[in-house]
Design a protein around this motif. Structure first.
Motif, mmCIF file in Angstrom:
data_model
loop_
_atom_site.group_PDB
_atom_site.id
_atom_site.type_symbol
_atom_site.label_atom_id
_atom_site.label_comp_id
_atom_site.label_asym_id
_atom_site.label_seq_id
_atom_site.Cartn_x
_atom_site.Cartn_y
_atom_site.Cartn_z
ATOM 1 N N ALA A 1 16.517 26.070 -14.118
ATOM 2 C CA ALA A 1 16.671 26.945 -15.282
ATOM 3 C C ALA A 1 17.167 26.174 -16.502
ATOM 4 C CB ALA A 1 17.618 28.098 -14.953
ATOM 5 N N GLU A 2 18.066 25.213 -16.275
ATOM 6 C CA GLU A 2 18.595 24.421 -17.391
ATOM 7 C C GLU A 2 17.484 23.613 -18.060
ATOM 8 O OE1 GLU A 2 19.952 23.974 -14.166
ATOM 9 O OE2 GLU A 2 21.486 25.500 -14.477
ATOM 10 N N VAL A 3 16.584 23.078 -17.257
ATOM 11 C CA VAL A 3 15.460 22.301 -17.790
ATOM 12 C C VAL A 3 14.533 23.220 -18.579
ATOM 13 C CG1 VAL A 3 13.439 20.912 -17.182
ATOM 14 C CG2 VAL A 3 15.609 20.562 -15.977
ATOM 15 N N ARG A 4 14.223 24.375 -18.008
ATOM 16 C CA ARG A 4 13.368 25.348 -18.691
ATOM 17 C C ARG A 4 13.974 25.753 -20.027
ATOM 18 N NH1 ARG A 4 14.293 30.448 -16.192
ATOM 19 N NH2 ARG A 4 16.014 30.328 -17.644
ATOM 20 N N ASP A 5 15.277 26.015 -20.030
ATOM 21 C CA ASP A 5 15.948 26.435 -21.268
ATOM 22 C C ASP A 5 15.927 25.325 -22.311
ATOM 23 O OD1 ASP A 5 16.427 28.818 -19.959
ATOM 24 O OD2 ASP A 5 18.550 28.389 -19.558
ATOM 25 N N ARG A 6 16.132 24.114 -21.862
ATOM 26 C CA ARG A 6 16.097 22.967 -22.799
ATOM 27 C C ARG A 6 14.699 22.794 -23.371
ATOM 28 N NH1 ARG A 6 18.916 19.114 -25.514
ATOM 29 N NH2 ARG A 6 17.835 17.134 -25.609
ATOM 30 N N LEU A 7 13.681 22.893 -22.524
ATOM 31 C CA LEU A 7 12.305 22.794 -23.008
ATOM 32 C C LEU A 7 12.005 23.892 -24.026
ATOM 33 C CD1 LEU A 7 10.451 21.957 -19.686
ATOM 34 C CD2 LEU A 7 10.748 20.431 -21.659
ATOM 35 N N ALA A 8 12.518 25.072 -23.786
ATOM 36 C CA ALA A 8 12.300 26.179 -24.717
ATOM 37 C C ALA A 8 12.926 25.884 -26.073
ATOM 38 C CB ALA A 8 12.856 27.477 -24.133
ATOM 39 N N MET B 1 5.915 25.805 -25.225
ATOM 40 C CA MET B 1 6.308 24.844 -24.186
ATOM 41 C C MET B 1 5.073 24.154 -23.632
ATOM 42 S SD MET B 1 9.676 25.963 -22.060
ATOM 43 C CE MET B 1 9.145 27.504 -21.413
ATOM 44 N N ARG B 2 3.985 24.865 -23.527
ATOM 45 C CA ARG B 2 2.724 24.273 -23.066
ATOM 46 C C ARG B 2 2.339 23.095 -23.971
ATOM 47 N NH1 ARG B 2 -2.889 27.483 -22.511
ATOM 48 N NH2 ARG B 2 -1.961 28.035 -20.540
ATOM 49 N N ASP B 3 2.388 23.325 -25.294
ATOM 50 C CA ASP B 3 2.028 22.260 -26.231
ATOM 51 C C ASP B 3 3.034 21.113 -26.203
ATOM 52 O OD1 ASP B 3 -0.236 23.647 -26.978
ATOM 53 O OD2 ASP B 3 0.669 24.498 -28.789
ATOM 54 N N LEU B 4 4.314 21.456 -26.042
ATOM 55 C CA LEU B 4 5.351 20.426 -25.954
ATOM 56 C C LEU B 4 5.100 19.513 -24.756
ATOM 57 C CD1 LEU B 4 8.208 19.460 -27.014
ATOM 58 C CD2 LEU B 4 9.133 20.874 -25.172
ATOM 59 N N LEU B 5 4.823 20.102 -23.604
ATOM 60 C CA LEU B 5 4.578 19.305 -22.401
ATOM 61 C C LEU B 5 3.266 18.528 -22.506
ATOM 62 C CD1 LEU B 5 5.841 21.800 -19.714
ATOM 63 C CD2 LEU B 5 6.904 19.641 -20.395
ATOM 64 N N ALA B 6 2.262 19.129 -23.114
ATOM 65 C CA ALA B 6 0.988 18.425 -23.296
ATOM 66 C C ALA B 6 1.182 17.206 -24.189
ATOM 67 C CB ALA B 6 -0.058 19.369 -23.887
#
Length: 94
Positions: free
Chosen positions: A9-16, A26-31
């Motif tokens: 959850a911490e990783v997901r929140d940071r990515l957000a 987040m999709r574009d960030l990871l891409a």
């Protein structure tokens, strides 16, 4: 095709937060991360090309020892230390 990546959850929140700050999903960030982050093999190839360029155009007599010393300087800088080769002689004795 989409897929799901399970992260803490911490990783997901940071990515957000990172995605929001950049104004992307987040999709574009990871891409973008996947597209722009080199693999180890790509880094090795880049280093080999750089070494070949330096030898061909700047320092044809560049030795493996020179490269090793250069690597130790960068390692010291990355570690937050002053490279030994840049320390004044009187500072080395202290």
């Amino acid at each position: 095709m989409d897929t799901t990546i399970k992260v803490a959850a911490e990783v997901r929140d940071r990515l957000a937060v990172l995605a929001q700050e950049r104004g992307v999903s987040m999709r574009d960030l990871l891409a973008e991360f996947a597209r722009t982050t080199p693999t180890r093999e790509e880094l090795r190839e880049r280093a080999a090309r750089a070494e070949a360029y330096i030898r061909a155009r700047l320092a044809p007599d560049l030795s493996d020892d020179d490269l090793a010393r250069g690597e130790s300087v960068w390692s010291a800088i990355e570690a937050g230390a002053t490279p030994e080769s840049l320390v004044e002689p009187r500072q080395q004795a202290a």
